[in-house]
Design a protein around this motif. Structure first.
Motif, mmCIF file in Angstrom:
data_model
loop_
_atom_site.group_PDB
_atom_site.id
_atom_site.type_symbol
_atom_site.label_atom_id
_atom_site.label_comp_id
_atom_site.label_asym_id
_atom_site.label_seq_id
_atom_site.Cartn_x
_atom_site.Cartn_y
_atom_site.Cartn_z
ATOM 1 N N ASN A 65 17.620 30.858 -18.401
ATOM 2 C CA ASN A 65 17.627 31.383 -17.182
ATOM 3 C C ASN A 65 18.452 30.923 -16.106
ATOM 4 O O ASN A 65 19.253 31.469 -15.349
ATOM 5 C CB ASN A 65 16.218 31.711 -16.616
ATOM 6 C CG ASN A 65 16.055 32.563 -15.626
ATOM 7 O OD1 ASN A 65 15.967 33.857 -15.687
ATOM 8 N ND2 ASN A 65 16.166 32.356 -14.079
ATOM 9 N N GLY A 69 21.386 32.897 -14.723
ATOM 10 C CA GLY A 69 21.128 33.491 -13.524
ATOM 11 C C GLY A 69 22.079 33.767 -12.411
ATOM 12 O O GLY A 69 22.298 34.708 -12.018
ATOM 13 N N VAL A 72 24.334 36.727 -13.377
ATOM 14 C CA VAL A 72 23.799 38.200 -13.023
ATOM 15 C C VAL A 72 23.710 38.197 -11.459
ATOM 16 O O VAL A 72 24.152 39.521 -11.206
ATOM 17 C CB VAL A 72 22.418 37.967 -13.688
ATOM 18 C CG1 VAL A 72 21.537 39.364 -13.309
ATOM 19 C CG2 VAL A 72 22.361 38.134 -15.313
ATOM 20 N N ARG A 73 23.357 37.277 -10.812
ATOM 21 C CA ARG A 73 23.224 37.421 -9.388
ATOM 22 C C ARG A 73 24.526 37.699 -8.827
ATOM 23 O O ARG A 73 24.597 38.676 -8.147
ATOM 24 C CB ARG A 73 22.767 36.185 -8.792
ATOM 25 C CG ARG A 73 22.577 36.238 -7.205
ATOM 26 C CD ARG A 73 22.154 34.938 -6.643
ATOM 27 N NE ARG A 73 20.995 34.161 -7.338
ATOM 28 C CZ ARG A 73 19.610 34.469 -7.225
ATOM 29 N NH1 ARG A 73 19.385 35.322 -6.351
ATOM 30 N NH2 ARG A 73 18.891 33.703 -7.771
ATOM 31 N N ALA A 107 16.837 40.012 -9.825
ATOM 32 C CA ALA A 107 17.674 39.748 -10.985
ATOM 33 C C ALA A 107 17.857 38.416 -11.124
ATOM 34 O O ALA A 107 18.101 37.893 -12.410
ATOM 35 C CB ALA A 107 18.756 41.035 -11.011
ATOM 36 N N GLY A 108 18.687 37.887 -10.124
ATOM 37 C CA GLY A 108 19.203 36.698 -10.346
ATOM 38 C C GLY A 108 18.404 35.595 -10.750
ATOM 39 O O GLY A 108 18.298 34.443 -11.569
ATOM 40 N N ALA A 111 16.873 36.532 -14.633
ATOM 41 C CA ALA A 111 17.944 37.119 -15.472
ATOM 42 C C ALA A 111 17.535 37.078 -16.980
ATOM 43 O O ALA A 111 17.732 37.961 -17.692
ATOM 44 C CB ALA A 111 19.034 36.383 -15.200
#
Length: 226
Positions: A65, A69, A72-73, A107-108, A111
């Motif tokens: 993660n 993360g 994704v963020r 989401a971040g 992830a």
């Protein structure tokens, strides 16, 4: 004060203490200290990501993660900005691996729950169409760029598992139960050291894509096969 990890190239930290699934107090204190001393870093604590016993699986899940993360963020932030610039005023929600959705703002930090969100969305879409057409039992097949995945949904109910295995790593997150049965359309073919044909796991992706797309790709893929 000098940055905590200045010049190291580190962008995120994963905190995984042995008994935090029962008592997260020490992880909470450590995370608060790190977030104060290193505000430039993303900090992920295992009691927030995967508050379960079995420290190896919890540590792997939190570390993965922490790895994906920030990526994704950044992607979601750019997506939201682009949608806003285009006049979209609605809420942005993202698919999870279990077929549910989450707010874009989460989401971040979560992830790892999106690792197989694309194939899960395909299963959910198939279920929607099946129910609309009074079809009870489903076997789905989803060929993407890197893999071909199948799932079963008896009575239009997908099977849910509590753990994924990604690149031989145990990821403790719920997901639609799917099996990878083959390579995807963008999987690149090559000859291995023994002279045998090998397909994947490398993929040509969407850009440049398979050679037949004529977008600059030069390597042979499944899509290029005749």
């Amino acid at each position: 004060m000098q940055p905590l990890l200045g010049g190291s190239g580190v962008t995120s930290l994963a905190i995984c203490l042995l008994n935090s699934y029962r008592n997260p107090a020490h992880e909470q204190a450590l995370a608060a200290m790190l977030r104060e001393r290193a505000p430039e870093l993303e900090v992920f604590a295992s009691h927030e990501v995967s508050p379960e016993f079995r420290e190896y699986e919890r540590t792997v899940t939190t570390t993965v993660n922490a790895f994906v993360g920030p990526v994704v963020r950044g992607y979601v932030d750019r997506l939201e900005a682009g949608l806003a610039a285009g006049g979209y005023g609605g809420a942005l929600r993202l698919m999870q691996s279990n077929g549910g959705i989450m707010p874009a703002a989460a989401a971040g930090s979560n992830a790892v729950r999106m690792l197989l969100s694309g194939p899960a969305a395909g299963v959910r879409a198939a279920i929607w169409f099946a129910r609309r057409n009074a079809i009870a039992d489903l076997l789905t097949l989803d060929m993407g760029g890197t893999s071909t995945d199948v799932a079963v949904a008896p009575q239009c109910e997908p099977r849910i598992v509590s753990e994924l295995v990604v690149d031989d790593l145990p990821i403790r997150t719920t997901a639609v139960d799917m099996a990878t049965v083959g390579a995807g359309g963008g999987s690149i073919a090559s000859i291995d050291a023994g002279g045998f044909l090998n397909v994947g796991p490398a993929s040509a992706g969407a850009v440049p894509g398979p050679a037949c797309y004529d977008r600059g790709g030069e390597l042979p893929t499944v899509t290029d096969a005749r």
